[in-house]
Design a protein around this motif. Structure first.
Motif, PDB file in Angstrom:
ATOM      1  N   PRO A  17      11.106  81.087  48.465  1.00 46.70           N
ATOM      2  CA  PRO A  17      10.669  82.466  48.677  1.00 46.70           C
ATOM      3  C   PRO A  17      11.810  83.437  48.926  1.00 46.70           C
ATOM      4  O   PRO A  17      11.712  84.619  48.596  1.00 46.70           O
ATOM      5  CB  PRO A  17       9.767  82.383  49.911  1.00 46.70           C
ATOM      6  CG  PRO A  17       9.555  80.962  50.199  1.00 46.70           C
ATOM      7  CD  PRO A  17      10.589  80.181  49.467  1.00 46.70           C
ATOM      8  N   SER A  18      12.915  82.983  49.496  1.00 46.84           N
ATOM      9  CA  SER A  18      14.023  83.893  49.789  1.00 46.84           C
ATOM     10  C   SER A  18      14.703  84.385  48.519  1.00 46.84           C
ATOM     11  O   SER A  18      15.277  85.473  48.500  1.00 46.84           O
ATOM     12  CB  SER A  18      15.045  83.213  50.692  1.00 46.84           C
ATOM     13  OG  SER A  18      15.630  82.106  50.029  1.00 46.84           O
ATOM     14  N   ALA A  19      14.648  83.593  47.445  1.00 43.34           N
ATOM     15  CA  ALA A  19      15.302  83.980  46.197  1.00 43.34           C
ATOM     16  C   ALA A  19      14.297  84.377  45.120  1.00 43.34           C
ATOM     17  O   ALA A  19      14.691  84.841  44.054  1.00 43.34           O
ATOM     18  CB  ALA A  19      16.161  82.827  45.684  1.00 43.34           C
ATOM     19  N   GLY A  20      13.016  84.195  45.382  1.00 46.39           N
ATOM     20  CA  GLY A  20      12.012  84.501  44.376  1.00 46.39           C
ATOM     21  C   GLY A  20      12.104  83.577  43.173  1.00 46.39           C
ATOM     22  O   GLY A  20      11.885  83.984  42.039  1.00 46.39           O
ATOM     23  N   PHE A  21      12.418  82.316  43.421  1.00 49.30           N
ATOM     24  CA  PHE A  21      12.648  81.333  42.366  1.00 49.30           C
ATOM     25  C   PHE A  21      11.662  80.190  42.524  1.00 49.30           C
ATOM     26  O   PHE A  21      11.398  79.740  43.640  1.00 49.30           O
ATOM     27  CB  PHE A  21      14.088  80.809  42.476  1.00 49.30           C
ATOM     28  CG  PHE A  21      14.433  79.730  41.509  1.00 49.30           C
ATOM     29  CD1 PHE A  21      14.571  80.011  40.167  1.00 49.30           C
ATOM     30  CD2 PHE A  21      14.645  78.434  41.940  1.00 49.30           C
ATOM     31  CE1 PHE A  21      14.910  79.012  39.263  1.00 49.30           C
ATOM     32  CE2 PHE A  21      14.988  77.430  41.053  1.00 49.30           C
ATOM     33  CZ  PHE A  21      15.117  77.735  39.716  1.00 49.30           C
ATOM     34  N   ALA A  22      11.091  79.730  41.425  1.00 48.52           N
ATOM     35  CA  ALA A  22      10.167  78.602  41.466  1.00 48.52           C
ATOM     36  C   ALA A  22      10.333  77.775  40.198  1.00 48.52           C
ATOM     37  O   ALA A  22      10.718  78.299  39.151  1.00 48.52           O
ATOM     38  CB  ALA A  22       8.729  79.097  41.577  1.00 48.52           C
TER      39      ALA A  22
END
Length: 81
Positions: A17-22
């Motif tokens: 969530p901190s980087a908006g990466f999944a």
């Protein structure tokens, strides 16, 4: 393999969530929370603290510490024996 011995192995979304990466991969981890992925299907989601999108080694935003100067400063302060 023996039946009913190994945990279920299926698709799981890992999200930073901190980087908006999944990213979607397969794992034995499970979660009560779900997310709708880009393909329109719903998968369990596991939030992680650090991923390749937020780790300083991979992003190049790491700090370089002055380790050579620390020894000399220590010797200057406490080396007067």
């Amino acid at each position: 393999m023996k039946k009913n011995l190994h945990p279920a192995y299926g698709p799981v979304v890992f999200r930073d969530p901190s980087a908006g990466f999944a990213f979607l991969t397969r794992s034995t981890l499970t979660s009560d929370r779900t997310i709708e992925w880009e393909d329109g299907k719903t998968y369990p989601v596991v939030d992680v603290d650090v991923s390749s999108a937020s780790h300083p080694f991979y992003t190049g935003k790491g700090r370089i510490l002055d380790t050579a100067g620390r020894v000399e400063r220590f010797k200057q302060r406490y080396g007067k024996i």
